[in-house]
Design a protein around this motif. Structure first.
Motif, PDB file in Angstrom:
ATOM      1  N   LEU A 156      -0.395   4.971  -0.125  1.00  0.00           N
ATOM      2  CA  LEU A 156      -0.683   3.981   1.335  1.00  0.00           C
ATOM      3  C   LEU A 156       0.739   4.403   1.927  1.00  0.00           C
ATOM      4  CD1 LEU A 156      -2.451   1.027   0.201  1.00  0.00           C
ATOM      5  CD2 LEU A 156      -2.998   2.364   2.028  1.00  0.00           C
ATOM      6  N   ASP A 157       1.751   4.402   1.080  1.00  0.00           N
ATOM      7  CA  ASP A 157       3.299   4.510   1.636  1.00  0.00           C
ATOM      8  C   ASP A 157       3.213   6.102   2.453  1.00  0.00           C
ATOM      9  OD1 ASP A 157       5.720   3.496   1.671  1.00  0.00           O
ATOM     10  OD2 ASP A 157       6.483   5.272   0.834  1.00  0.00           O
ATOM     11  N   ASP A 158       2.579   6.962   1.609  1.00  0.00           N
ATOM     12  CA  ASP A 158       2.581   8.493   1.895  1.00  0.00           C
ATOM     13  C   ASP A 158       1.654   8.453   3.420  1.00  0.00           C
ATOM     14  OD1 ASP A 158       4.015  10.516   1.045  1.00  0.00           O
ATOM     15  OD2 ASP A 158       2.081  11.344   0.239  1.00  0.00           O
ATOM     16  N   MET A 159       0.605   7.838   3.693  1.00  0.00           N
ATOM     17  CA  MET A 159      -0.112   7.631   4.663  1.00  0.00           C
ATOM     18  C   MET A 159       0.685   7.126   5.876  1.00  0.00           C
ATOM     19  SD  MET A 159      -3.867   6.140   3.273  1.00  0.00           S
ATOM     20  CE  MET A 159      -4.447   7.056   1.926  1.00  0.00           C
ATOM     21  N   GLU A 204       0.551  -4.561   2.310  1.00  0.00           N
ATOM     22  CA  GLU A 204       0.168  -5.513   1.257  1.00  0.00           C
ATOM     23  C   GLU A 204      -1.320  -4.953   0.612  1.00  0.00           C
ATOM     24  OE1 GLU A 204       0.130  -9.339   2.861  1.00  0.00           O
ATOM     25  OE2 GLU A 204       2.207  -9.270   3.657  1.00  0.00           O
ATOM     26  N   ILE A 205      -1.337  -5.168  -0.537  1.00  0.00           N
ATOM     27  CA  ILE A 205      -2.499  -4.663  -1.031  1.00  0.00           C
ATOM     28  C   ILE A 205      -3.239  -5.559  -2.267  1.00  0.00           C
ATOM     29  CG2 ILE A 205      -1.121  -3.326  -2.874  1.00  0.00           C
ATOM     30  CD1 ILE A 205      -3.113  -1.021  -2.840  1.00  0.00           C
ATOM     31  N   ARG A 240      -8.187  -3.185  -0.937  1.00  0.00           N
ATOM     32  CA  ARG A 240      -8.028  -3.419   0.486  1.00  0.00           C
ATOM     33  C   ARG A 240      -6.439  -3.714   0.761  1.00  0.00           C
ATOM     34  NH1 ARG A 240      -7.679  -8.028   3.522  1.00  0.00           N
ATOM     35  NH2 ARG A 240      -8.728  -7.970   5.413  1.00  0.00           N
ATOM     36  N   ALA A 241      -6.054  -2.732   1.628  1.00  0.00           N
ATOM     37  CA  ALA A 241      -4.781  -2.730   1.977  1.00  0.00           C
ATOM     38  C   ALA A 241      -4.592  -3.043   3.488  1.00  0.00           C
ATOM     39  CB  ALA A 241      -4.278  -1.114   1.793  1.00  0.00           C
ATOM     40  N   GLU A 242      -3.591  -3.895   3.832  1.00  0.00           N
ATOM     41  CA  GLU A 242      -2.961  -4.279   5.044  1.00  0.00           C
ATOM     42  C   GLU A 242      -1.983  -3.665   5.455  1.00  0.00           C
ATOM     43  OE1 GLU A 242      -4.511  -8.687   5.948  1.00  0.00           O
ATOM     44  OE2 GLU A 242      -3.475  -8.556   3.834  1.00  0.00           O
ATOM     45  N   VAL A 243      -1.880  -2.869   6.556  1.00  0.00           N
ATOM     46  CA  VAL A 243      -0.725  -2.158   6.827  1.00  0.00           C
ATOM     47  C   VAL A 243      -0.077  -2.804   8.208  1.00  0.00           C
ATOM     48  CG1 VAL A 243       0.464  -0.012   7.375  1.00  0.00           C
ATOM     49  CG2 VAL A 243      -1.235   0.007   5.568  1.00  0.00           C
ATOM     50  N   PHE A 244       0.986  -3.353   8.252  1.00  0.00           N
ATOM     51  CA  PHE A 244       1.671  -3.855   9.358  1.00  0.00           C
ATOM     52  C   PHE A 244       2.553  -2.981  10.107  1.00  0.00           C
ATOM     53  CE2 PHE A 244       0.454  -6.934   6.320  1.00  0.00           C
ATOM     54  CZ  PHE A 244      -0.215  -7.943   7.026  1.00  0.00           C
ATOM     55  N   LEU A 257      -3.526  -2.676  10.418  1.00  0.00           N
ATOM     56  CA  LEU A 257      -4.658  -1.567  10.084  1.00  0.00           C
ATOM     57  C   LEU A 257      -5.078  -2.044   8.680  1.00  0.00           C
ATOM     58  CD1 LEU A 257      -2.568   1.460  10.691  1.00  0.00           C
ATOM     59  CD2 LEU A 257      -4.353   0.584  12.016  1.00  0.00           C
ATOM     60  N   VAL A 258      -6.266  -2.169   8.594  1.00  0.00           N
ATOM     61  CA  VAL A 258      -6.888  -2.761   7.195  1.00  0.00           C
ATOM     62  C   VAL A 258      -7.773  -1.530   6.527  1.00  0.00           C
ATOM     63  CG1 VAL A 258      -8.384  -4.196   6.025  1.00  0.00           C
ATOM     64  CG2 VAL A 258      -7.255  -4.786   8.039  1.00  0.00           C
ATOM     65  N   LEU A 259      -7.279  -1.211   5.398  1.00  0.00           N
ATOM     66  CA  LEU A 259      -8.072   0.139   4.871  1.00  0.00           C
ATOM     67  C   LEU A 259      -8.559  -0.221   3.627  1.00  0.00           C
ATOM     68  CD1 LEU A 259      -5.170   1.160   6.384  1.00  0.00           C
ATOM     69  CD2 LEU A 259      -5.541   3.122   5.064  1.00  0.00           C
ATOM     70  N   THR A 260      -9.917   0.443   3.358  1.00  0.00           N
ATOM     71  CA  THR A 260     -10.453   0.274   1.989  1.00  0.00           C
ATOM     72  C   THR A 260     -10.280   1.577   1.280  1.00  0.00           C
ATOM     73  OG1 THR A 260     -11.808  -1.215   3.115  1.00  0.00           O
ATOM     74  CG2 THR A 260     -12.521  -0.670   1.012  1.00  0.00           C
ATOM     75  N   LEU A 261      -9.804   1.803   0.279  1.00  0.00           N
ATOM     76  CA  LEU A 261      -9.553   2.932  -0.500  1.00  0.00           C
ATOM     77  C   LEU A 261      -9.769   2.786  -1.977  1.00  0.00           C
ATOM     78  CD1 LEU A 261      -6.062   3.910  -0.930  1.00  0.00           C
ATOM     79  CD2 LEU A 261      -6.784   1.718  -0.361  1.00  0.00           C
ATOM     80  N   GLU A 262     -10.406   3.887  -2.416  1.00  0.00           N
ATOM     81  CA  GLU A 262     -10.802   4.090  -3.920  1.00  0.00           C
ATOM     82  C   GLU A 262      -9.383   4.631  -4.553  1.00  0.00           C
ATOM     83  OE1 GLU A 262     -12.935   3.624  -6.285  1.00  0.00           O
ATOM     84  OE2 GLU A 262     -13.968   2.600  -5.098  1.00  0.00           O
ATOM     85  N   SER A 263      -8.957   4.083  -5.652  1.00  0.00           N
ATOM     86  CA  SER A 263      -7.810   4.516  -6.434  1.00  0.00           C
ATOM     87  C   SER A 263      -7.781   4.322  -7.891  1.00  0.00           C
ATOM     88  CB  SER A 263      -6.559   4.116  -5.857  1.00  0.00           C
ATOM     89  OG  SER A 263      -5.333   4.665  -6.385  1.00  0.00           O
ATOM     90  N   PRO A 264      -7.256   4.973  -8.571  1.00  0.00           N
ATOM     91  CA  PRO A 264      -7.280   4.802 -10.347  1.00  0.00           C
ATOM     92  C   PRO A 264      -6.696   3.294 -10.487  1.00  0.00           C
ATOM     93  CG  PRO A 264      -6.131   6.761  -9.886  1.00  0.00           C
ATOM     94  CD  PRO A 264      -6.890   6.193  -8.552  1.00  0.00           C
TER      95      PRO A 264
END
Lengths: 89, 89
Positions: free
Chosen positions: B60-63, B79-80, B4-8, B44-51
């Motif tokens: 996320l930085d790329d996004m 923040e992740i 779960r990532a928060e992007v401010f 922005l709150v993102l839910t993502l799959e990642s190894p």
């Protein structure tokens, strides 16, 4: 005292979030795999004067309910930190 | 793993923030005194799959640089947190 407050406004879980869906779709179109969900909200940073922390928090809660968030469709969370004390001469 | 990532995303300090100014004016009109500054950004709150965590953070930085923020006028912070591990059977 001066306070720095962060107010996070997010669409409620049961509410559609077209902005978030559009961002998710945009990320997929750009080749970012693995993004399951995006929720898009507002991030407000306020600087305010207040006699103490509790008063500041109560005021901010009032502001959030009155103007910053729409309680019908949005949730909000407030975080507050004191940034500087005014020292009497 | 699910993260779960928060992007401010916030307007840079040197950039005008008409939305923030409007909110500040609105608060003053409603009688909220003592608000010195309001800066309005995106949350922005993102839910993502990642190894793993590092890969997630790099993606996320790329996004953020590609789509979520406009680096010319906006700053961003990520923040992740890991929310669940996929357990192999």
């Amino acid at each position: 005292m001066t306070f720095r407050a962060e107010v996070f406004v997010t669409p409620k879980a049961v509410v559609n979030d077209p902005q978030g869906l559009t961002i998710r779709q945009g990320l997929r179109s750009l080749g970012f795999e693995g993004v399951q969900e995006v929720r898009a909200g507002k991030y407000l940073v306020l600087t305010l004067e207040s006699p103490d922390r509790d008063t500041a928090l109560a005021r901010l809660d009032d502001m959030a309910r009155t103007l910053l968030a729409n309680a019908v469709i949005e949730d909000y969370r407030i975080e507050i930190t004191a940034v500087r004390e005014t020292v009497a001469p």
